[in-house]
Design a protein around this motif. Structure first.
Motif, mmCIF file in Angstrom:
data_model
loop_
_atom_site.group_PDB
_atom_site.id
_atom_site.type_symbol
_atom_site.label_atom_id
_atom_site.label_comp_id
_atom_site.label_asym_id
_atom_site.label_seq_id
_atom_site.Cartn_x
_atom_site.Cartn_y
_atom_site.Cartn_z
ATOM 1 N N ASN A 36 44.450 -23.310 -1.417
ATOM 2 C CA ASN A 36 43.868 -23.581 -0.145
ATOM 3 C C ASN A 36 44.924 -22.991 1.245
ATOM 4 O O ASN A 36 46.064 -23.015 1.105
ATOM 5 N N SER A 37 44.063 -22.687 2.063
ATOM 6 C CA SER A 37 45.026 -22.333 3.407
ATOM 7 C C SER A 37 44.147 -22.768 4.789
ATOM 8 O O SER A 37 42.867 -23.263 4.671
ATOM 9 N N TYR A 93 44.184 -22.953 9.365
ATOM 10 C CA TYR A 93 44.600 -22.421 10.546
ATOM 11 C C TYR A 93 43.980 -23.156 11.543
ATOM 12 O O TYR A 93 42.836 -23.527 11.600
ATOM 13 N N HIS A 106 39.730 -24.573 7.400
ATOM 14 C CA HIS A 106 40.190 -24.838 6.161
ATOM 15 C C HIS A 106 39.381 -23.663 5.398
ATOM 16 O O HIS A 106 38.182 -23.476 5.385
ATOM 17 N N LYS A 161 39.095 -21.131 1.535
ATOM 18 C CA LYS A 161 39.625 -20.579 0.068
ATOM 19 C C LYS A 161 38.505 -19.824 -0.432
ATOM 20 O O LYS A 161 37.201 -20.229 -0.410
ATOM 21 N N THR A 211 49.259 -22.499 11.358
ATOM 22 C CA THR A 211 48.784 -21.465 10.105
ATOM 23 C C THR A 211 49.618 -22.319 9.030
ATOM 24 O O THR A 211 50.944 -22.348 8.952
ATOM 25 N N ALA A 212 49.037 -22.280 7.752
ATOM 26 C CA ALA A 212 49.704 -22.893 6.570
ATOM 27 C C ALA A 212 48.778 -22.579 5.436
ATOM 28 O O ALA A 212 47.833 -22.602 5.397
ATOM 29 N N GLN A 213 49.716 -22.525 4.179
ATOM 30 C CA GLN A 213 49.040 -22.595 2.859
ATOM 31 C C GLN A 213 49.041 -23.836 2.501
ATOM 32 O O GLN A 213 50.046 -24.447 2.221
#
Length: 642
Positions: free
Chosen positions: A136-137, A139, A149, A151, A186-188
């Protein structure tokens, strides 16, 4: 993904989106683009930060007093939470729009304390897209002022009609506890948060924040939908949704129910089934899935053809002919090439996990198709389904045990044992009789004769060979498959048991007569009408069901003697089954008392569970169960509309 509670309180949706929710307003599970696939919610929560006290108040934790209810005649859910220490009230109004796939969460934050408070509202979006926390990621999209969100081919945009003050995509809980989100963009991962400055909220004053969640196959679609939601505003979306559900209920056939409790539960049953119906495919969901890790059951988030036939029949009789017709068209599309319907399917028509063919599934669909035709006289419909009916009826005719003139051993409707089950036999008899009626209407006289002769042989065998005079009940079935230990125990007793080789190579042990009293034996007369309700044996059968299956401590009817599933509790649908039987034999007083028991064991939101705990009388298992609601609708129509 976080482990989730089995029991939920409310559901909202729009036939593609489906959300299950708790009394505290927290979303438990969220499905899209179908009501059975996929589940995306991990932890979605919200709360207020009290700046003066440096205290974060999550609505699903701590000292809150909760209340909840549906807006009258809608699937719009209102949840209130009052914080006992700070006297802050959070009210959320949750619904899904019908024209577009938009989840609307309108929050009204009110300061009920005697002094002004400096408050911030924080919304935490935790998604494990497609049932998993892997890959899942997310930003923050500055241009659209939204969290995104994503994927693979699933994107969930989260935004508001109010300007977002702060955001983060990391360490949400830690930052929220400090009342400050750091702007990581931003993140995973699975979690993000939005913060809204409410500033000084005086005593008695309130603030309104609206959150939109919009799904899409790509970010462009999800963000376009979000911008549409912002443009339309929550009030417009609310009014449109309220109007849709009001008009939906107005389509129902009017029945003379004086009691407000019964009337409300009847309406809620119609509304609940609408949420568990896929308009695009026609499938009916047994229940919003709640046991996804298969800890106590085989899962409920599927369409069983038999459950679907009961539900479709209920909706047909209630005035929703199109829903019923769409289900049977779905059935035509998912039928196996051999002519049968398997145990269960996804809404898409793909086969779901199964552990054995149940011949009553096939028979129930054909029976239901004939019921639809009998009510509507839709000749185009029977022309459309003819090939399907032909294949199913031939499958049923070719599945007869020449020794007993009953359908060969398959799994029973409770999916627990294999044999020639009386309920399944009645279903097959009714299915073949229905197929013969359809063949007659279309001029296929050869098939009408063949299938009617087959059904009559089954009926004769049920009436004269399956009656257990010792217990004044029909046998639950014959040729029950048992294990070697039980065979050795019964061998030499008065029980008729025997051994054979299956397929010439596998040991198989059978008990010829299964004398357990089972509520499904009522199916011989209702709904299948193999025998009339007033048949002397059926009258005795109803008495046996009440005698042997009534649960003394809390009331209600369990499925069968010595039932062990989830503790062997009384069920709503079984109790209503007996209520319908008593109504049909003229004992309206007993019928009404059984209905009253079911009504007393609804949830506070007028949703019907599958089971009631046999000791405490509390809800014991899945909520809501579509089959329970279907049986309630049918019981109202049988008791109050005749």
């Amino acid at each position: 993904m976080n482990n989730k509670a089995y029991l939920i309180d409310g559901v909202i949706g729009n036939s593609k989106l489906l959300l299950s929710m708790h009394k505290n307003g927290q979303v438990s599970r969220m499905w899209w683009p179908s009501i059975d696939l996929y589940q995306h919610a991990d932890e979605i929560s919200d709360g207020v930060y009290v700046e003066d006290a440096r205290d974060m108040l999550w609505r699903n934790e701590g000292e809150w007093e909760y209340s909840q209810g549906y807006i009258k005649d809608t699937n719009i859910l209102k949840s209130k939470a009052l914080h006992l220490k700070y006297n802050i009230e959070i009210e959320s109004i949750d619904f899904c729009t019908l024209r577009q796939d938009i989840v609307v969460k309108k929050y009204i934050i009110k300061n009920n304390s005697s002094k002004g408070l400096d408050l911030k509202f924080i919304f935490k979006s935790g998604f494990a897209i497609k049932d998993s926390i892997k890959f899942n990621s997310l930003y923050f999209d500055k241009e659209n002022d939204a969290l995104v969100h994503y994927k693979q081919d699933c994107v969930l945009a989260v935004g508001s009609s109010e300007e977002i003050s702060e955001y983060t995509v990391s360490n949400v809980k830690d930052q929220a506890e400090l009342g400050k989100l750091n702007g990581d963009d931003t993140a995973q991962g699975t979690e993000g948060a939005l913060l809204f400055e409410l500033n000084q909220v005086d005593s008695g004053e309130e603030r309104v924040i609206t959150i939109f969640i919009t799904p899409g196959r790509n970010k462009e679609d999800a963000l376009r939908l979000l911008q549409n939601a912002k443009k339309l505003k929550a009030e417009k979306l609310y009014c449109d949704t309220e109007k849709y559900w009001n008009e939906y209920l107005n389509k129902a056939n009017n029945i003379d129910i004086i009691d407000d409790g019964l009337q409300n539960l009847y309406k809620r049953s119609l509304l609940a089934i609408a949420l568990m119906y896929n308009k695009e495919t026609g499938g009916f969901l047994a229940a919003p899935e709640f046991d996804e890790y298969i800890t106590k059951s085989g899962g409920y988030g599927f369409c069983w053809p038999r459950d679907g036939a009961f539900i479709a029949n209920a909706m047909l009789k209630a005035g929703y002919e199109n829903m019923s017709k769409n289900f049977y068209e779905w059935a035509v599309n998912v039928q196996e090439k051999e002519g049968f319907w398997d145990q269960r399917y996804y809404m898409s028509g793909l086969k779901a996990p199964t552990w054995g063919v149940q011949i009553d599934e096939t028979a129930s669909v054909v029976w239901g198709m004939n019921e639809y035709y009998k009510q509507t006289g839709d000749n185009e419909f029977i022309k459309y389904i003819w090939d399907s009916v032909y294949k199913a009826a031939e499958f049923l005719c070719n599945s007869i045990d020449s020794e007993t003139n009953l359908p060969i051993p398959t799994m029973d409707l409770w999916e627990e044992r294999k044999g020639e089950h009386t309920y399944s036999c009645a279903a097959v008899e009714a299915g073949l009789r229905g197929a013969a009626n359809i063949a007659k209407e279309l001029g296929y006289n050869e098939y009408e004769k063949k299938w009617r002769i087959c059904s009559e042989k089954i009926k004769e065998s049920i009436e004269y060979n399956l009656w257990n005079s010792a217990r004044q009940s029909f046998y639950r079935g014959v040729k029950l498959i048992i294990n070697r230990d039980e065979y050795d125990k019964l061998k030499g007793s008065n029980e008729k048991v025997y051994y054979c080789l299956r397929d010439g190579k596998y040991d198989e042990y059978l008990k010829y007569y299964d004398d357990v009293v089972d509520v499904s034996l009522l199916g011989i007369s209702y709904p299948f009408k193999t025998l009339e309700d007033t048949n002397e044996k059926m009258i005795k059968q109803g008495e046996a069901v009440e005698k042997y299956l009534w649960v003394n401590k809390v009331g209600g009817i369990k499925r069968y003697e010595n039932d062990a599933y989830i503790g062997g509790n009384p069920w709503i649908l079984t109790t209503l089954w007996l209520a319908i039987h008593y109504s049909n034999v003229g004992n309206r007083e007993k019928a009404q008392k059984l209905v009253e028991w079911a009504v007393e064991h609804r949830t506070y939101l007028d949703l019907l569970p599958e089971q009631i705990d046999k000791e405490s009388g509390e809800i014991a298992w899945v909520v809501p169960l579509a089959w329970s609601h279907a049986m309630f609708i049918l019981s109202m129509l049988e008791i109050y509309d005749n």
